[in-house]
Design a protein around this motif. Structure first.
Motif, mmCIF file in Angstrom:
data_model
loop_
_atom_site.group_PDB
_atom_site.id
_atom_site.type_symbol
_atom_site.label_atom_id
_atom_site.label_comp_id
_atom_site.label_asym_id
_atom_site.label_seq_id
_atom_site.Cartn_x
_atom_site.Cartn_y
_atom_site.Cartn_z
ATOM 1 N N ALA A 119 -85.345 -31.089 41.492
ATOM 2 C CA ALA A 119 -85.833 -29.838 40.701
ATOM 3 C C ALA A 119 -85.466 -29.498 39.428
ATOM 4 N N LEU A 120 -84.146 -29.191 39.453
ATOM 5 C CA LEU A 120 -83.283 -28.701 38.384
ATOM 6 C C LEU A 120 -83.448 -29.688 37.155
ATOM 7 N N GLU A 121 -83.059 -30.832 37.381
ATOM 8 C CA GLU A 121 -83.623 -32.091 36.161
ATOM 9 C C GLU A 121 -84.939 -31.968 35.501
ATOM 10 N N VAL A 122 -85.689 -32.046 36.759
ATOM 11 C CA VAL A 122 -87.311 -31.876 36.189
ATOM 12 C C VAL A 122 -87.832 -30.683 35.626
ATOM 13 N N LEU A 123 -87.308 -29.689 35.918
ATOM 14 C CA LEU A 123 -87.710 -28.379 35.187
ATOM 15 C C LEU A 123 -86.675 -28.307 33.791
ATOM 16 N N GLN A 124 -85.662 -28.780 33.844
ATOM 17 C CA GLN A 124 -84.862 -28.858 32.485
ATOM 18 C C GLN A 124 -85.754 -29.851 31.452
ATOM 19 N N ALA A 125 -86.093 -30.880 32.057
ATOM 20 C CA ALA A 125 -86.708 -31.826 31.129
ATOM 21 C C ALA A 125 -87.909 -31.424 30.746
ATOM 22 N N LEU A 126 -88.677 -30.552 31.277
ATOM 23 C CA LEU A 126 -89.904 -29.935 30.706
ATOM 24 C C LEU A 126 -89.645 -28.858 30.023
ATOM 25 N N GLN A 127 -88.505 -28.171 30.197
ATOM 26 C CA GLN A 127 -88.243 -27.175 29.295
ATOM 27 C C GLN A 127 -87.801 -27.646 27.856
ATOM 28 N N ASN A 128 -87.076 -28.707 27.994
ATOM 29 C CA ASN A 128 -86.870 -29.382 26.633
ATOM 30 C C ASN A 128 -87.832 -29.728 25.781
ATOM 31 N N THR A 129 -88.855 -30.352 26.677
ATOM 32 C CA THR A 129 -89.953 -30.969 26.153
ATOM 33 C C THR A 129 -90.894 -29.867 25.414
#
Length: 313
Positions: free
Chosen positions: A68-78
């Motif tokens: 979840a941390l990786e997914v949310l960080q990727a979404l934040q960056n996008t």
């Protein structure tokens, strides 16, 4: 599956408390629990070990936490990249504002900015208080403008968010005036003859402040709720028609007070039944990965300087 479920789950994993996470996520504890259960239904397995306290994750929960941390960080960056594209085309400040402030405070406030700050391109997103706060938390706006009273604070992490005071607003009871300029409904009312009361719907921010005013009143107040709505403008419209007493922000009734269409429902000699609230603007602190938009940053610096100088707004 909704991304807010992942954000809820990450909060729970880090606080190890359903009640604390519910506060931080600005939802009731039952609603927060249902969202965690919905995520478990989606995952097809238990993510939380409910046999222990404090709360701890199952093995599957620990796996999902890392992902979840990786997914949310990727979404934040996008999202940061997408917003950068948007701001490159138009430098517009997006405001999340509760309905009452959107109708009353915001238009005059923007006008006041033109004198010293200059022209401001803005987009207003009018919501209830809960959704306006969530808009900021979820990165859907540049700035949040909201009322603040110590009895009803927002659980915003000071490490992540910052605030500037824009001024103060009073909340007090008003009623339609008769031909002599006197309120047709006059507090405090009498036992057996309560005054018709125009109230905020359950959960409304101004409703909770009104309840505090009534609780702290120095005399017994006799009211009978005959109407309710989420919006102060709706209560004002009913008060103007003479349907009862309404507790309204001063900025919402300035014109009606000047024209004597509405008057204070508190007679001389009775203790004041009002509460003073701050009007505050909040933002998420910018970071290297996601700096504030140019105009939004300039406006924030201006507001900070204005607040420090104690200039009236």
């Amino acid at each position: 599956m909704e991304t807010k479920w992942l954000e809820d789950f990450v909060s729970l994993a880090e606080t190890r408390s359903f009640s604390r996470s519910a506060q931080l996520r600005h939802v009731t504890q039952p609603a927060f629990s249902r969202r965690i259960q919905a995520l478990e239904a989606w995952a097809g397995t238990d993510l939380v070990d409910r046999s222990s306290y404090p709360t701890r994750l199952t093995a599957a929960g620990n796996t999902l936490y890392d992902q979840a941390l990786e997914v949310l960080q990727a979404l934040q960056n996008t999202r940061a990249m997408l917003r950068a594209h948007t701001s490159a085309g138009t430098d517009m400040v997006e405001f999340a504002v509760p309905h009452t402030l959107a109708f009353t405070f915001f238009p005059a406030w923007v006008s006041s900015l033109r004198e010293d700050f200059g022209p401001l391109k803005s987009r207003l997103i009018a919501l209830n208080v809960h959704d306006a706060v969530m808009r900021l938390v979820e990165g859907g706006c540049d700035l949040l403008i909201a009322y603040h009273h110590p009895s009803q604070p927002f659980q915003l992490d000071s490490e992540r968010y910052e605030m500037v005071s824009l001024g103060q607003e009073s909340l007090a009871p008003y009623a339609k005036a008769d031909a002599d300029g006197q309120p047709i409904h006059c507090l405090p009312g009498r036992p057996g003859q309560p005054l018709p009361y125009l109230g905020y719907a359950p959960g409304a921010y101004l409703g909770r402040v009104t309840e505090l005013i009534l609780k702290q009143a120095g005399t017994a107040i006799h009211l009978e709720r005959v109407y309710e709505t989420d919006m102060a403008e709706g209560l004002k419209a009913m008060a103007l028609e003479g349907h009862g007493v309404a507790f309204l922000p001063h900025s919402a009734v300035k014109k009606e007070l000047r024209s004597r269409k509405l008057v204070s429902a508190v007679p001389l000699g009775v203790d004041s039944l009002q509460m003073v609230m701050d009007v505050r603007v909040y933002r998420e602190k910018p970071s290297r990965k996601e700096p504030a938009k140019g105009l939004a940053q300039s406006l924030w610096a201006y507001l900070q300087a204005r607040d420090s100088g104690h200039k009236p707004i």
